[in-house]
Write a protein that holds these residues in place. Sequence first.
Motif, PDB file in Angstrom:
ATOM      1  N   ASN A  60     -55.261  -7.411 -19.879  1.00 25.38           N
ATOM      2  CA  ASN A  60     -55.387  -6.359 -18.866  1.00 25.38           C
ATOM      3  C   ASN A  60     -54.595  -5.096 -19.165  1.00 25.38           C
ATOM      4  N   ALA A  61     -53.602  -5.179 -20.052  1.00 27.39           N
ATOM      5  CA  ALA A  61     -52.742  -4.018 -20.298  1.00 27.39           C
ATOM      6  C   ALA A  61     -53.508  -2.782 -20.776  1.00 27.39           C
ATOM      7  N   PRO A  62     -54.460  -2.903 -21.735  1.00 29.92           N
ATOM      8  CA  PRO A  62     -55.158  -1.685 -22.165  1.00 29.92           C
ATOM      9  C   PRO A  62     -55.867  -0.965 -21.021  1.00 29.92           C
ATOM     10  N   PHE A  63     -56.458  -1.720 -20.105  1.00 32.89           N
ATOM     11  CA  PHE A  63     -57.179  -1.109 -18.990  1.00 32.89           C
ATOM     12  C   PHE A  63     -56.205  -0.581 -17.929  1.00 32.89           C
ATOM     13  N   LEU A  64     -55.042  -1.234 -17.804  1.00 31.97           N
ATOM     14  CA  LEU A  64     -54.023  -0.732 -16.885  1.00 31.97           C
ATOM     15  C   LEU A  64     -53.475   0.604 -17.380  1.00 31.97           C
ATOM     16  N   PHE A  65     -53.260   0.720 -18.684  1.00 35.46           N
ATOM     17  CA  PHE A  65     -52.788   1.986 -19.240  1.00 35.46           C
ATOM     18  C   PHE A  65     -53.844   3.080 -19.088  1.00 35.46           C
ATOM     19  N   GLN A  66     -55.106   2.708 -19.233  1.00 40.14           N
ATOM     20  CA  GLN A  66     -56.171   3.691 -19.012  1.00 40.14           C
ATOM     21  C   GLN A  66     -56.121   4.231 -17.592  1.00 40.14           C
ATOM     22  N   ALA A  67     -55.859   3.349 -16.622  1.00 41.81           N
ATOM     23  CA  ALA A  67     -55.755   3.784 -15.229  1.00 41.81           C
ATOM     24  C   ALA A  67     -54.567   4.719 -15.023  1.00 41.81           C
ATOM     25  N   GLU A  68     -53.538   4.589 -15.891  1.00 41.22           N
ATOM     26  CA  GLU A  68     -52.370   5.472 -15.825  1.00 41.22           C
ATOM     27  C   GLU A  68     -52.600   6.775 -16.582  1.00 41.22           C
ATOM     28  N   GLY A  69     -53.779   6.907 -17.211  1.00 43.46           N
ATOM     29  CA  GLY A  69     -54.084   8.117 -17.966  1.00 43.46           C
ATOM     30  C   GLY A  69     -53.733   8.042 -19.434  1.00 43.46           C
ATOM     31  N   VAL A  70     -53.306   6.859 -19.909  1.00 38.55           N
ATOM     32  CA  VAL A  70     -52.970   6.675 -21.324  1.00 38.55           C
ATOM     33  C   VAL A  70     -54.206   6.114 -22.019  1.00 38.55           C
ATOM     34  N   THR A  71     -54.906   6.953 -22.750  1.00 39.55           N
ATOM     35  CA  THR A  71     -56.155   6.539 -23.390  1.00 39.55           C
ATOM     36  C   THR A  71     -56.062   6.481 -24.909  1.00 39.55           C
ATOM     37  N   ASP A  72     -55.008   7.050 -25.490  1.00 40.70           N
ATOM     38  CA  ASP A  72     -54.844   7.040 -26.946  1.00 40.70           C
ATOM     39  C   ASP A  72     -54.538   5.611 -27.398  1.00 40.70           C
ATOM     40  N   PRO A  73     -55.387   5.014 -28.252  1.00 42.56           N
ATOM     41  CA  PRO A  73     -55.143   3.629 -28.674  1.00 42.56           C
ATOM     42  C   PRO A  73     -53.829   3.440 -29.415  1.00 42.56           C
ATOM     43  N   ARG A  74     -53.289   4.523 -29.994  1.00 40.24           N
ATOM     44  CA  ARG A  74     -52.006   4.389 -30.681  1.00 40.24           C
ATOM     45  C   ARG A  74     -50.891   4.058 -29.696  1.00 40.24           C
ATOM     46  N   TRP A  75     -50.902   4.705 -28.523  1.00 44.13           N
ATOM     47  CA  TRP A  75     -49.873   4.423 -27.525  1.00 44.13           C
ATOM     48  C   TRP A  75     -50.080   3.051 -26.888  1.00 44.13           C
ATOM     49  N   ILE A  76     -51.326   2.660 -26.739  1.00 47.22           N
ATOM     50  CA  ILE A  76     -51.592   1.299 -26.260  1.00 47.22           C
ATOM     51  C   ILE A  76     -51.082   0.290 -27.284  1.00 47.22           C
ATOM     52  N   GLY A  77     -51.305   0.592 -28.566  1.00 46.44           N
ATOM     53  CA  GLY A  77     -50.810  -0.284 -29.621  1.00 46.44           C
ATOM     54  C   GLY A  77     -49.297  -0.379 -29.629  1.00 46.44           C
ATOM     55  N   VAL A  78     -48.609   0.744 -29.405  1.00 46.89           N
ATOM     56  CA  VAL A  78     -47.140   0.737 -29.352  1.00 46.89           C
ATOM     57  C   VAL A  78     -46.650  -0.158 -28.218  1.00 46.89           C
ATOM     58  N   ALA A  79     -47.288  -0.051 -27.057  1.00 45.21           N
ATOM     59  CA  ALA A  79     -46.877  -0.861 -25.906  1.00 45.21           C
ATOM     60  C   ALA A  79     -47.061  -2.349 -26.183  1.00 45.21           C
ATOM     61  N   LEU A  80     -48.209  -2.718 -26.739  1.00 40.71           N
ATOM     62  CA  LEU A  80     -48.461  -4.128 -27.029  1.00 40.71           C
ATOM     63  C   LEU A  80     -47.564  -4.624 -28.162  1.00 40.71           C
ATOM     64  N   ALA A  81     -47.244  -3.744 -29.115  1.00 35.04           N
ATOM     65  CA  ALA A  81     -46.332  -4.123 -30.192  1.00 35.04           C
ATOM     66  C   ALA A  81     -44.929  -4.372 -29.652  1.00 35.04           C
ATOM     67  N   ALA A  82     -44.515  -3.581 -28.669  1.00 31.17           N
ATOM     68  CA  ALA A  82     -43.208  -3.803 -28.050  1.00 31.17           C
ATOM     69  C   ALA A  82     -43.158  -5.176 -27.391  1.00 31.17           C
ATOM     70  N   MET A  83     -44.261  -5.572 -26.765  1.00 30.53           N
ATOM     71  CA  MET A  83     -44.320  -6.887 -26.123  1.00 30.53           C
ATOM     72  C   MET A  83     -44.207  -8.005 -27.155  1.00 30.53           C
ATOM     73  N   THR A  84     -45.013  -7.942 -28.197  1.00 28.46           N
ATOM     74  CA  THR A  84     -44.992  -9.020 -29.185  1.00 28.46           C
ATOM     75  C   THR A  84     -43.704  -8.999 -30.009  1.00 28.46           C
ATOM     76  N   GLY A  85     -43.198  -7.801 -30.306  1.00 29.61           N
ATOM     77  CA  GLY A  85     -41.970  -7.705 -31.086  1.00 29.61           C
ATOM     78  C   GLY A  85     -40.768  -8.275 -30.368  1.00 29.61           C
ATOM     79  N   ALA A  86     -40.760  -8.177 -29.036  1.00 30.38           N
ATOM     80  CA  ALA A  86     -39.633  -8.713 -28.272  1.00 30.38           C
ATOM     81  C   ALA A  86     -39.503 -10.221 -28.431  1.00 30.38           C
ATOM     82  N   GLY A  87     -40.612 -10.870 -28.772  1.00 29.95           N
ATOM     83  CA  GLY A  87     -40.571 -12.317 -28.931  1.00 29.95           C
ATOM     84  C   GLY A  87     -39.960 -12.793 -30.224  1.00 29.95           C
ATOM     85  N   VAL A  88     -39.776 -11.899 -31.197  1.00 26.72           N
ATOM     86  CA  VAL A  88     -39.251 -12.318 -32.496  1.00 26.72           C
ATOM     87  C   VAL A  88     -37.838 -12.885 -32.354  1.00 26.72           C
ATOM     88  N   ALA A  89     -36.950 -12.134 -31.693  1.00 22.96           N
ATOM     89  CA  ALA A  89     -35.554 -12.575 -31.564  1.00 22.96           C
ATOM     90  C   ALA A  89     -35.447 -13.863 -30.766  1.00 22.96           C
TER      91      ALA A  89
END
Length: 375
Positions: free
Chosen positions: A203-232
């Motif tokens: 749901n995150a990509p569509f939630l960001f679209q509702a916030e006006g964030v449509t650039d897939p690069r910024w969506i990718g950064v947000a999802l990368a932050a989520m997955t990257g947090a799990g490494v540690a």
Amino acid sequence: MLVATVNPALPGIAAHFADRPDAELLVRLALTLPALFIALGSLAAGQACDRFGRKPIFAASIAGYAASGAVCFFAGSLEQLLLGRCLQGLCAAGAVTACTTLIADLYEGEARQRMIGRQGAAVAGSSMVFVLLGGLLAVASWRAPFALYMAAILLLPPLLLAIREPAARDRGDAAILPVAARALPVVGFAALTSILMFLPTINAPFLFQAEGVTDPRWIGVALAAMTGAGVATALNYARLRRHRDAWQVFVPVLASAGLGMAIIGAAPGYGAKVAGLVFVGVAMGLMIPGLTGLMLERVAPPARAVAIGLLTAALFFGEFLSPLVTELPKRLLGLPGLFLLGAAVCGGGALALWWVGRGTVAPGLADPSLERTLD
């Protein structure tokens, strides 16, 4: 990688096939359909690992995974894209089951817990890298992220050279039903946890679209932050297990996921939602190592491959069910309300596990009676 790489391209795929009235539904299905086929394939993958060996199944699955990526890349219709994603799911089932079973065969005790944690960290870290690459490539074309799946073929030579097949004595011939009966609590919990944890991913990509964030690069950064947090957190799984029972690992898992979903649902703005995704990522980093540890403690060595297949099936069946189960609450409550509902469920689960497991510190042991029946 199966989900993370293509996730930023979802809006682009939907736009490319916008002439179809069912395009949005089928595009969402392209994200989750592989999970169904991983679930179905995993039920057979465990027994295949016992019959043909872990390493041959692992190698064949990697080769098939790369080939199915090519099917998606060259797809001329949504039907062809969905076919490629189904094939990817079947191949991923073999790879995940064989890889995890190899870890269980080749390591014991705390060394195994460390390797399970490293496996979880590798999953989270690779997801972070590939979701960023997927976001960058999706700017050029929705097809471009699928090229990354074809790169899996590069893993085949080192896999064949570096991994040894465990001795035949480490393999069993366990039937699914007896193992499933023993593993039922873990299987059910894995499916429910997966439904909850996959909620932000789908749901995150569509939630960001509702916030006006449509650039897939910024969506990718947000999802990368989520997955990257799990490494540690995944790398610290073995340390956490020194002080907690296998079930009690999920108290901080569910608490962190609940906090993250509450922030996503209640706090406005891109930065706040990324912060919420980070808390969810912390939970996701411990989820797979924790569930793997739970499963391996409940079954004897001859049942490992079948048990890991069942666990993989439960995890990905939960992913497949997640958008279906959450569709009605989403329509009734909206996306923010759906995240707040998920936060409440996670918080309640964390409290329940904490209450039931107070004072429990020793890990469980495999059932010796099951080991006798499988010898």
